[in-house]
Design a protein around this motif. Structure first.
Motif, PDB file in Angstrom:
ATOM      1  N   PRO A 108       0.919  -1.307   0.057  1.00 35.91           N
ATOM      2  CA  PRO A 108       0.061  -0.198   0.065  1.00 35.91           C
ATOM      3  C   PRO A 108       0.884   1.319   0.052  1.00 35.91           C
ATOM      4  O   PRO A 108       0.372   2.323  -0.637  1.00 35.91           O
ATOM      5  N   SER A 109       1.971   1.225   0.707  1.00 41.51           N
ATOM      6  CA  SER A 109       2.815   2.630   0.755  1.00 41.51           C
ATOM      7  C   SER A 109       3.285   2.578  -0.520  1.00 41.51           C
ATOM      8  O   SER A 109       3.670   3.956  -0.921  1.00 41.51           O
ATOM      9  N   GLU A 110       3.818   1.753  -1.460  1.00 43.59           N
ATOM     10  CA  GLU A 110       4.158   1.992  -2.863  1.00 43.59           C
ATOM     11  C   GLU A 110       3.145   2.629  -3.889  1.00 43.59           C
ATOM     12  O   GLU A 110       3.130   3.281  -4.379  1.00 43.59           O
ATOM     13  N   LEU A 111       2.075   2.034  -3.483  1.00 51.56           N
ATOM     14  CA  LEU A 111       1.008   2.461  -4.483  1.00 51.56           C
ATOM     15  C   LEU A 111       0.558   3.912  -3.937  1.00 51.56           C
ATOM     16  O   LEU A 111       0.263   4.621  -5.029  1.00 51.56           O
ATOM     17  N   ALA A 112       0.791   4.523  -2.795  1.00 51.25           N
ATOM     18  CA  ALA A 112       0.495   5.576  -2.521  1.00 51.25           C
ATOM     19  C   ALA A 112       1.360   6.710  -3.147  1.00 51.25           C
ATOM     20  O   ALA A 112       0.944   7.628  -3.684  1.00 51.25           O
ATOM     21  N   VAL A 113       2.548   6.190  -3.315  1.00 55.08           N
ATOM     22  CA  VAL A 113       3.610   6.923  -3.958  1.00 55.08           C
ATOM     23  C   VAL A 113       3.429   6.955  -5.375  1.00 55.08           C
ATOM     24  O   VAL A 113       3.477   8.190  -6.156  1.00 55.08           O
ATOM     25  N   PHE A 114       3.027   5.729  -5.859  1.00 59.02           N
ATOM     26  CA  PHE A 114       2.760   5.721  -7.332  1.00 59.02           C
ATOM     27  C   PHE A 114       1.708   6.780  -7.769  1.00 59.02           C
ATOM     28  O   PHE A 114       1.796   7.280  -8.818  1.00 59.02           O
ATOM     29  N   LYS A 115       0.635   6.847  -6.922  1.00 59.71           N
ATOM     30  CA  LYS A 115      -0.409   7.508  -7.454  1.00 59.71           C
ATOM     31  C   LYS A 115      -0.070   9.049  -7.392  1.00 59.71           C
ATOM     32  O   LYS A 115      -0.993   9.775  -8.071  1.00 59.71           O
ATOM     33  N   ARG A 116       0.948   9.481  -6.869  1.00 62.07           N
ATOM     34  CA  ARG A 116       1.214  10.882  -6.872  1.00 62.07           C
ATOM     35  C   ARG A 116       1.522  11.280  -8.237  1.00 62.07           C
ATOM     36  O   ARG A 116       1.318  12.565  -8.640  1.00 62.07           O
ATOM     37  N   ASP A 117       2.046  10.401  -8.848  1.00 67.14           N
ATOM     38  CA  ASP A 117       2.605  10.699 -10.270  1.00 67.14           C
ATOM     39  C   ASP A 117       1.204  10.846 -11.324  1.00 67.14           C
ATOM     40  O   ASP A 117       1.494  11.499 -12.376  1.00 67.14           O
TER      41      ASP A 117
END
Ligand code: 13P
Length: 322
Positions: A108-117
């Protein structure tokens, strides 16, 4: 040959229930429980389950279950989905360690970062993900309703699809979309080799190949039908021939055999393997199912705020699927 041949079920001798199966059924009544099982669990459990089906069917069954206890023979994301949809029930899973490669590959934390782009993108997540990933998603889908759901999203809307890149690329091919794909995959379905499957088809002329959309593109391109486990049942029933090659987890064949008893099913395997299996689904044994009904443990317990956040995109999926 990379395959196991299952003869027509009508030619197989019926087996009486084993002692352990009888004890599970007895305990199920005592606990006022319902047993929900995925198509990939062992035959001994499938035979005594109240419902056997795919992720979509299981979600619907779980939501509508009136029993006090749901014993879920499957993997953790499926049992978690059931709990999220019907939080008042006691939800037990035979082995809490039964996970999923796809779930592991999307933190989930990687997805949160990915979504920022991609701040304007809609996030559609395959149901094979954690509750925390569901909570960050706009819509959930299964392999059975993914095309239907994506087709309802306006063409100009950007979509992030996670976590299965193979299912995502299949949806892109079928719908003409260009969704942004997360880099996850299912271990069991990525073992197949296209050249082995082509040789298998030569060995069984006229037999169509059916595979799951979690298979890579080269593998899918060898298949006559790419579909969810539930749709495999209807495809095989309607196909006029009497032999069908199946490229998915081998336990799928049990339900196919029971429901279509006059056909031969050829379970494709990848080189070096005795059968195509899912190690997580195999953790569901009758012994552990009995024990979880006895102890009402291990239980699925989730944070209620997280369940509320994850429920919205799952409910959206159910509303959007026919
Ligand atoms: P289905 O929903 O098609 O049963 O797929 C579940 C799954 O996890 C496939 O690996």
């Amino acid at each position: 040959m990379q395959a196991i041949v299952f003869p027509p079920y009508k030619n197989c001798a019926p087996r009486p229930l084993s002692e352990i199966q009888k004890r599970i059924l007895e305990l199920k009544r005592k606990r006022k429980a319902v047993i929900l099982a995925h198509n990939y669990v062992c035959e001994d459990i499938q035979l005594i389950a109240d419902y056997v089906g795919d992720s979509l069917g299981l979600s619907r069954e779980a939501k509508n279950a009136s029993a006090e206890v749901i014993a879920f023979a499957g993997v953790d994301f499926m049992a978690e989905t059931a709990k999220i949809l019907n939080p008042e029930k006691t939800l037990v899973l035979p082995d809490r360690g039964a996970g999923c490669t796809l779930e592991e590959l999307c933190h989930p934390s990687e997805l949160a970062v990915f979504k920022r782009d991609y701040p304007d993108a809609l996030v559609i997540s395959y149901i094979n993900c954690s509750a925390a990933v569901k909570a960050q998603s706009d819509i959930i889908c299964t392999s059975g309703n993914a095309l239907d759901i994506v087709r309802q999203i306006p063409q100009d809307k950007r979509i992030i699809f996670c976590p299965d890149k193979h299912l995502g690329s299949w949806i892109n091919e079928q719908t003409g979309r260009n969704m942004i794909l997360w880099n996850g995959y299912c271990w069991a379905h990525t073992q197949y080799k296209a050249d082995e499957l082509l040789r298998l088809k030569e060995a069984f002329p006229g037999a169509p190949l059916v595979c799951h959309p979690e298979c890579p593109r080269e593998v899918r391109s060898t298949a006559e039908c790419v579909c969810s486990t539930e749709k495999m049942i209807s495809f095989c029933r309607d196909f006029p021939g009497d032999k069908i090659i199946i490229a998915t987890v081998v336990e799928m064949i049990h339900r196919l055999q029971r429901e279509i008893p006059d056909k031969t099913f050829i379970a494709a395997t990848a080189s070096g393997r005795l059968s195509q299996h899912c190690k997580n689904m195999r953790m569901n044994t009758p012994e552990k199912l009995l024990a979880c009904l006895e102890k009402l443990e291990p239980r699925i317990e989730l944070d209620s705020a997280q369940m509320d956040a994850a429920r919205a995109p799952i409910e959206r999926m159910l509303e959007m699927s026919r």
